[in-house]
Design a protein around this motif. Structure first.
Motif, PDB file in Angstrom:
ATOM      1  N   VAL A  79       0.851  -1.179   0.000  1.00  0.00           N
ATOM      2  CA  VAL A  79       0.000   0.000   0.000  1.00  0.00           C
ATOM      3  C   VAL A  79       0.893   1.236   0.000  1.00  0.00           C
ATOM      4  CG1 VAL A  79      -1.605   1.352   1.412  1.00  0.00           C
ATOM      5  CG2 VAL A  79      -1.953  -1.104   1.128  1.00  0.00           C
ATOM      6  N   ASP A  80       0.533   2.236  -0.768  1.00  0.00           N
ATOM      7  CA  ASP A  80       1.300   3.479  -0.812  1.00  0.00           C
ATOM      8  C   ASP A  80       1.149   4.204   0.526  1.00  0.00           C
ATOM      9  OD1 ASP A  80       2.258   6.135  -1.268  1.00  0.00           O
ATOM     10  OD2 ASP A  80       1.986   5.826  -3.424  1.00  0.00           O
ATOM     11  N   ILE A  81       2.270   4.454   1.185  1.00  0.00           N
ATOM     12  CA  ILE A  81       2.258   5.044   2.526  1.00  0.00           C
ATOM     13  C   ILE A  81       1.630   6.435   2.540  1.00  0.00           C
ATOM     14  CG2 ILE A  81       4.564   6.073   2.348  1.00  0.00           C
ATOM     15  CD1 ILE A  81       5.013   5.209   5.278  1.00  0.00           C
ATOM     16  N   ARG A  82       1.660   7.145   1.399  1.00  0.00           N
ATOM     17  CA  ARG A  82       1.118   8.500   1.358  1.00  0.00           C
ATOM     18  C   ARG A  82      -0.390   8.525   1.592  1.00  0.00           C
ATOM     19  NH1 ARG A  82       4.093  10.063  -4.183  1.00  0.00           N
ATOM     20  NH2 ARG A  82       3.427   7.904  -4.548  1.00  0.00           N
ATOM     21  N   GLN A  83      -1.042   7.402   1.386  1.00  0.00           N
ATOM     22  CA  GLN A  83      -2.486   7.336   1.583  1.00  0.00           C
ATOM     23  C   GLN A  83      -2.882   7.322   3.058  1.00  0.00           C
ATOM     24  OE1 GLN A  83      -4.754   4.807  -1.196  1.00  0.00           O
ATOM     25  NE2 GLN A  83      -2.794   4.195  -2.064  1.00  0.00           N
ATOM     26  N   ILE A  84      -1.923   7.117   3.958  1.00  0.00           N
ATOM     27  CA  ILE A  84      -2.254   7.101   5.383  1.00  0.00           C
ATOM     28  C   ILE A  84      -1.506   8.167   6.169  1.00  0.00           C
ATOM     29  CG2 ILE A  84      -2.870   4.639   5.336  1.00  0.00           C
ATOM     30  CD1 ILE A  84      -0.169   4.099   6.754  1.00  0.00           C
ATOM     31  N   TYR A  85      -0.804   9.070   5.491  1.00  0.00           N
ATOM     32  CA  TYR A  85      -0.062  10.114   6.201  1.00  0.00           C
ATOM     33  C   TYR A  85      -0.960  10.911   7.140  1.00  0.00           C
ATOM     34  CZ  TYR A  85       4.426   9.797   3.689  1.00  0.00           C
ATOM     35  OH  TYR A  85       5.652   9.388   3.220  1.00  0.00           O
ATOM     36  N   ASP A  86      -2.188  11.220   6.705  1.00  0.00           N
ATOM     37  CA  ASP A  86      -3.061  12.071   7.519  1.00  0.00           C
ATOM     38  C   ASP A  86      -3.603  11.362   8.750  1.00  0.00           C
ATOM     39  OD1 ASP A  86      -4.650  10.340   6.029  1.00  0.00           O
ATOM     40  OD2 ASP A  86      -6.321  11.746   5.951  1.00  0.00           O
ATOM     41  N   LYS A  87      -3.386  10.053   8.857  1.00  0.00           N
ATOM     42  CA  LYS A  87      -3.851   9.296  10.016  1.00  0.00           C
ATOM     43  C   LYS A  87      -2.847   9.288  11.162  1.00  0.00           C
ATOM     44  CE  LYS A  87      -7.703   7.700   8.156  1.00  0.00           C
ATOM     45  NZ  LYS A  87      -9.054   7.906   8.732  1.00  0.00           N
ATOM     46  N   PHE A  88      -1.654   9.847  10.905  1.00  0.00           N
ATOM     47  CA  PHE A  88      -0.567   9.776  11.884  1.00  0.00           C
ATOM     48  C   PHE A  88       0.137  11.123  11.984  1.00  0.00           C
ATOM     49  CE2 PHE A  88      -1.339   5.534  10.312  1.00  0.00           C
ATOM     50  CZ  PHE A  88      -1.377   4.785  11.478  1.00  0.00           C
TER      51      PHE A  88
ATOM     52  N   ASN B  39     -10.936   7.532  13.299  1.00  0.00           N
ATOM     53  CA  ASN B  39      -9.977   8.580  13.641  1.00  0.00           C
ATOM     54  C   ASN B  39      -9.063   8.176  14.780  1.00  0.00           C
ATOM     55  OD1 ASN B  39     -10.972  10.807  11.813  1.00  0.00           O
ATOM     56  ND2 ASN B  39     -12.859  10.348  12.929  1.00  0.00           N
ATOM     57  N   PHE B  40      -8.930   6.873  15.004  1.00  0.00           N
ATOM     58  CA  PHE B  40      -8.072   6.347  16.062  1.00  0.00           C
ATOM     59  C   PHE B  40      -7.045   5.414  15.437  1.00  0.00           C
ATOM     60  CE2 PHE B  40      -6.991   2.903  18.972  1.00  0.00           C
ATOM     61  CZ  PHE B  40      -6.550   3.603  20.082  1.00  0.00           C
ATOM     62  N   THR B  41      -5.762   5.688  15.656  1.00  0.00           N
ATOM     63  CA  THR B  41      -4.692   4.865  15.108  1.00  0.00           C
ATOM     64  C   THR B  41      -3.576   4.717  16.132  1.00  0.00           C
ATOM     65  OG1 THR B  41      -3.659   6.818  14.119  1.00  0.00           O
ATOM     66  CG2 THR B  41      -5.140   5.532  12.707  1.00  0.00           C
ATOM     67  N   ILE B  42      -2.703   3.755  15.898  1.00  0.00           N
ATOM     68  CA  ILE B  42      -1.534   3.554  16.748  1.00  0.00           C
ATOM     69  C   ILE B  42      -0.319   3.356  15.853  1.00  0.00           C
ATOM     70  CG2 ILE B  42      -0.405   1.977  18.381  1.00  0.00           C
ATOM     71  CD1 ILE B  42      -3.119   1.439  19.626  1.00  0.00           C
TER      72      ILE B  42
ATOM     73  N   THR C  98      14.416   0.059  21.605  1.00  0.00           N
ATOM     74  CA  THR C  98      13.333   0.821  22.223  1.00  0.00           C
ATOM     75  C   THR C  98      12.077   0.576  21.407  1.00  0.00           C
ATOM     76  OG1 THR C  98      13.772   2.824  20.915  1.00  0.00           O
ATOM     77  CG2 THR C  98      14.888   2.615  23.040  1.00  0.00           C
ATOM     78  N   CYS C  99      10.968   0.417  22.089  1.00  0.00           N
ATOM     79  CA  CYS C  99       9.678   0.238  21.438  1.00  0.00           C
ATOM     80  C   CYS C  99       8.780   1.405  21.861  1.00  0.00           C
ATOM     81  CB  CYS C  99       9.051  -1.098  21.827  1.00  0.00           C
ATOM     82  SG  CYS C  99       7.460  -1.415  21.032  1.00  0.00           S
ATOM     83  N   ALA C 100       8.547   2.328  20.928  1.00  0.00           N
ATOM     84  CA  ALA C 100       7.712   3.498  21.197  1.00  0.00           C
ATOM     85  C   ALA C 100       6.335   3.271  20.594  1.00  0.00           C
ATOM     86  CB  ALA C 100       8.348   4.757  20.618  1.00  0.00           C
ATOM     87  N   THR C 101       5.306   3.290  21.445  1.00  0.00           N
ATOM     88  CA  THR C 101       3.933   3.101  20.997  1.00  0.00           C
ATOM     89  C   THR C 101       3.188   4.423  21.125  1.00  0.00           C
ATOM     90  OG1 THR C 101       4.003   0.796  21.764  1.00  0.00           O
ATOM     91  CG2 THR C 101       1.833   1.751  21.330  1.00  0.00           C
ATOM     92  N   LYS C 102       2.751   4.970  19.998  1.00  0.00           N
ATOM     93  CA  LYS C 102       2.122   6.282  19.959  1.00  0.00           C
ATOM     94  C   LYS C 102       0.640   6.133  19.611  1.00  0.00           C
ATOM     95  CE  LYS C 102       6.507   8.188  18.293  1.00  0.00           C
ATOM     96  NZ  LYS C 102       7.179   9.069  17.323  1.00  0.00           N
ATOM     97  N   VAL C 103      -0.221   6.532  20.535  1.00  0.00           N
ATOM     98  CA  VAL C 103      -1.669   6.505  20.309  1.00  0.00           C
ATOM     99  C   VAL C 103      -2.079   7.837  19.696  1.00  0.00           C
ATOM    100  CG1 VAL C 103      -3.932   6.294  21.392  1.00  0.00           C
ATOM    101  CG2 VAL C 103      -2.004   4.916  22.233  1.00  0.00           C
ATOM    102  N   CYS C 104      -2.829   7.779  18.602  1.00  0.00           N
ATOM    103  CA  CYS C 104      -3.177   8.992  17.862  1.00  0.00           C
ATOM    104  C   CYS C 104      -4.685   9.119  17.698  1.00  0.00           C
ATOM    105  CB  CYS C 104      -2.533   8.980  16.474  1.00  0.00           C
ATOM    106  SG  CYS C 104      -0.755   8.667  16.494  1.00  0.00           S
ATOM    107  N   SER C 105      -5.170  10.337  17.808  1.00  0.00           N
ATOM    108  CA  SER C 105      -6.567  10.655  17.570  1.00  0.00           C
ATOM    109  C   SER C 105      -6.637  11.807  16.576  1.00  0.00           C
ATOM    110  CB  SER C 105      -7.265  11.035  18.889  1.00  0.00           C
ATOM    111  OG  SER C 105      -8.611  11.392  18.666  1.00  0.00           O
ATOM    112  N   PHE C 106      -7.395  11.621  15.492  1.00  0.00           N
ATOM    113  CA  PHE C 106      -7.488  12.613  14.425  1.00  0.00           C
ATOM    114  C   PHE C 106      -6.096  13.005  13.914  1.00  0.00           C
ATOM    115  CE2 PHE C 106     -11.531  12.896  16.560  1.00  0.00           C
ATOM    116  CZ  PHE C 106     -12.435  13.110  15.523  1.00  0.00           C
ATOM    117  N   GLY C 107      -5.195  12.013  13.833  1.00  0.00           N
ATOM    118  CA  GLY C 107      -3.865  12.237  13.302  1.00  0.00           C
ATOM    119  C   GLY C 107      -2.895  12.887  14.253  1.00  0.00           C
TER     120      GLY C 107
END
Length: 300
Positions: A131-140, A258-261, A195-204
């Motif tokens: 999948v082209d990564i540019r299609q999910i840039y706005d989710k993160f 609108n919720f991603t990790i 290191t494992c960094a887990t970032k919870v995102c809402s509305f990007g």
């Protein structure tokens, strides 16, 4: 031993008042989101990465995807590389988020919200779809250390997208005997500290981050990295409870749009990105519980 540091933000907490929300009207989704991120998989082939047939002749190309059939395996390349979540330096063996209830001192009842189990792909298995990564840039997040910057600086074989159909079909009372946790296991031929960094995102936007450090342990000729029963942060526990209290699944899915990790595993000494996994979610309607599908992220 693992150590963890929790970094919280409150800027988007007001967006979490989930109960009773009306279903928002969303604009038409791009082809990628219509195909990959919406709808329950119709069959096990849609969610089990390695159950697809190996084509003798490449199938016709599909919009938003890059065929991996043209890549021929090298004798020096492990069979799981290109067919699972793995870069040339680190492989994810297992990942799960769960709630566990201690019924008595010797008995636990465990429910998996999401789960990626161990697999043993062979050379005849198909490669992961891309999948082209540019299609999910706005989710993160897009700021420093965000998905776009990581991809531009990192190794292209280290980036993956996982679509989870999460299983919330369980009782979640407010009880001290309930433990919410995450476990993951990695494998490498190299001895390093990660290191494992887990970032919870809402509305990007990032709302909370948890950073854990793990050292390699030599086991059976390889180095293993275990993050075992890491406690889920309060933000995530509250989010799960509020999501569970919504009356309809379509309301839950509207929130999850609108919720991603974003999970980034790095070499602590060289700061090299070893794995970067973008997670998106929907509610499972399957009687078989949590399901998932894995994609490789590329940039045409």
């Amino acid at each position: 031993m693992s150590s963890a540091q929790l970094i919280s933000a409150t800027a988007l907490q007001n967006k979490m008042s989930l109960p009773g929300i009306p279903r928002p009207a969303y604009p038409a989704a791009p082809v990628f989101w219509q195909r990959v991120l919406t709808g329950q998989p119709a069959s096990s082939q849609d969610v089990k990465t390695f159950s697809q047939p190996c084509y003798a002749v490449p199938p016709p190309p599909m919009p938003g995807y890059e065929s991996m059939i043209t890549l021929s395996p090298s004798p020096t390349t492990p069979s799981w590389q290109g067919r699972s979540i793995a870069s040339s330096k680190l492989r994810l063996l297992e990942f799960s988020a769960f709630v566990e209830h201690q019924q008595d001192p010797d008995m636990y009842n465990k429910h998996l919200f999401v789960h990626i189990g161990q697999s043993s792909p062979v050379y005849s298995d198909p490669y992961l779809e891309a999948v082209d990564i540019r299609q999910i840039y706005d989710k993160f997040p897009e700021k420093q250390g965000g998905l776009k910057e990581l991809f531009e600086k990192g190794s292209t074989d280290a980036f993956f997208l996982v679509k989870f159909w999460a299983d919330l079909n369980t009782t979640l009372p407010d009880d001290e005997n309930y433990f919410y946790g995450v476990s993951s296991q990695y494998q490498s031929s190299e001895n390093m500290t990660i290191t494992c960094a887990t970032k919870v995102c809402s509305f990007g936007k990032q709302v909370v981050e948890k950073v854990e450090v793990e050292h390699g342990h030599f086991e059976n000729g390889t180095y293993m990295y275990h993050i075992h029963r890491s406690p889920l942060c309060e933000y995530m526990i509250n989010f799960i409870h509020k999501l569970k209290h919504l009356p309809e699944k379509y309301m839950m899915n509207s929130v999850l749009e609108n919720f991603t990790i974003l999970q980034v595993v790095s070499n602590i000494d060289t700061r090299e990105t070893l794995l970067c996994i973008a997670y998106v979610f929907e509610i499972s309607t399957s009687e078989h519980g949590a399901q998932h599908h894995i994609y490789r992220l590329i940039k045409d």
